[in-house]
Design a protein around this motif. Structure first.
Motif, PDB file in Angstrom:
ATOM      1  N   ALA A   1       0.824  -1.211   0.000  1.00 18.96           N
ATOM      2  CA  ALA A   1       0.000   0.000   0.000  1.00 18.96           C
ATOM      3  C   ALA A   1       0.855   1.257   0.000  1.00 18.96           C
ATOM      4  O   ALA A   1       0.566   2.216  -0.721  1.00 18.96           O
ATOM      5  CB  ALA A   1      -0.933  -0.001   1.215  1.00 18.96           C
ATOM      6  N   LYS A   2       1.900   1.249   0.796  1.00 16.57           N
ATOM      7  CA  LYS A   2       2.755   2.433   0.933  1.00 16.57           C
ATOM      8  C   LYS A   2       3.315   2.877  -0.417  1.00 16.57           C
ATOM      9  O   LYS A   2       3.427   4.070  -0.691  1.00 16.57           O
ATOM     10  CB  LYS A   2       3.899   2.104   1.912  1.00 16.57           C
ATOM     11  CG  LYS A   2       5.023   3.102   1.966  1.00 16.57           C
ATOM     12  CD  LYS A   2       4.668   4.339   2.721  1.00 16.57           C
ATOM     13  CE  LYS A   2       5.912   5.224   2.871  1.00 16.57           C
ATOM     14  NZ  LYS A   2       5.609   6.480   3.499  1.00 16.57           N
ATOM     15  N   PHE A   3       3.659   1.915  -1.266  1.00  7.96           N
ATOM     16  CA  PHE A   3       4.319   2.261  -2.528  1.00  7.96           C
ATOM     17  C   PHE A   3       3.421   2.053  -3.744  1.00  7.96           C
ATOM     18  O   PHE A   3       3.899   2.018  -4.867  1.00  7.96           O
ATOM     19  CB  PHE A   3       5.627   1.470  -2.653  1.00  7.96           C
ATOM     20  CG  PHE A   3       6.585   1.816  -1.546  1.00  7.96           C
ATOM     21  CD1 PHE A   3       7.354   2.971  -1.609  1.00  7.96           C
ATOM     22  CD2 PHE A   3       6.667   1.026  -0.405  1.00  7.96           C
ATOM     23  CE1 PHE A   3       8.207   3.315  -0.571  1.00  7.96           C
ATOM     24  CE2 PHE A   3       7.513   1.366   0.639  1.00  7.96           C
ATOM     25  CZ  PHE A   3       8.288   2.513   0.554  1.00  7.96           C
ATOM     26  N   SER A   4       2.111   1.943  -3.508  1.00 12.04           N
ATOM     27  CA  SER A   4       1.159   1.804  -4.605  1.00 12.04           C
ATOM     28  C   SER A   4       0.654   3.176  -5.012  1.00 12.04           C
ATOM     29  O   SER A   4       0.360   4.017  -4.160  1.00 12.04           O
ATOM     30  CB  SER A   4      -0.010   0.928  -4.168  1.00 12.04           C
ATOM     31  OG  SER A   4      -1.000   0.904  -5.163  1.00 12.04           O
ATOM     32  N   LYS A   5       0.513   3.369  -6.306  1.00 11.25           N
ATOM     33  CA  LYS A   5       0.011   4.652  -6.780  1.00 11.25           C
ATOM     34  C   LYS A   5      -1.523   4.669  -6.841  1.00 11.25           C
ATOM     35  O   LYS A   5      -2.143   5.665  -6.545  1.00 11.25           O
ATOM     36  CB  LYS A   5       0.593   4.963  -8.158  1.00 11.25           C
ATOM     37  CG  LYS A   5       2.062   5.322  -8.113  1.00 11.25           C
ATOM     38  CD  LYS A   5       2.534   5.746  -9.491  1.00 11.25           C
ATOM     39  CE  LYS A   5       3.955   6.247  -9.544  1.00 11.25           C
ATOM     40  NZ  LYS A   5       4.895   5.816  -8.591  1.00 11.25           N
TER      41      LYS A   5
END
Length: 194
Positions: free
Chosen positions: A129-133
């Motif tokens: 989630a942290k690195f999902s756009k």
């Protein structure tokens, strides 16, 4: 104090609001109306799994989501496991005081490792989630829902006190080990530090 120390301390501290939340949710469950299995289901999923996994996710989110040290997907696993182990430490100590050292030793090999595996699953989706756009919200929901589900199943198997249900306990733990090892390997292979 290092971030990892803060995260494990948060896991220890959240024990207090978890106990309060579990007592509140437990008091709301209509124990007399439902069958024994329904009562166990409510205690496993709504009292234990819901309260514990919600507070663990909240602690990780507040402490590390915007922290610059959360700089790769695998970090989600590290931080979620540290919160989970902080909580499991206090929970196990409470079980030792109320049920004796034998219970504490047995839980060290089952419940503590189970909390670590719940943390791995939480952290896996948190890291994604942290690195999902464009999938941040669905992945954050999964960061709660997956550990909630497996925690609830784990507790239900132990709480229901039906002998045939216990036959599923160790296969379920082995399945969790397999899944969590796979999730860790996946994110480890994507690590920016490899």
């Amino acid at each position: 104090m290092s971030l990892l120390a803060k995260v494990i301390l948060a896991g220890i501290i959240i024990t207090i609001p978890i106990i309060i939340a579990e007592q509140a949710v437990s008091s709301l469950l209509p124990h007399i109306i439902f069958s024994k299995i329904a009562n166990v289901f409510g205690n496993a999923f709504l009292v234990a799994a819901l309260c514990e996994e919600a507070f663990k996710l909240l602690a990780v989110y507040i402490l590390v989501w915007k922290n610059p040290n959360f700089n790769e997907q695998f970090d989600g696993i590290v931080y979620a496991v540290f919160v989970s182990l902080g909580f499991a430490l206090v929970e196990n100590i409470m079980y030792v005081f109320s049920n004796g050292m034998g219970t504490g030793i047995a839980r060290a090999f089952t419940a503590v490792s189970a909390h670590a595996m719940f943390g791995i699953m939480m952290g896996y989706y948190l890291g994604l989630a942290k690195f999902s756009k464009n999938r941040k919200l669905p992945l954050l929901i999964m960061a709660f829902f997956v550990p909630f589900l497996i925690h609830g199943i784990y507790d239900f198997i132990l709480m229901v006190q039906i002998s045939w249900a216990l036959l599923f306990f160790f296969p379920f733990l082995i399945y969790l080990m397999y899944k969590t090892n796979g999730k860790m390997a996946e994110l480890n292979n994507k690590s920016i530090f490899r």
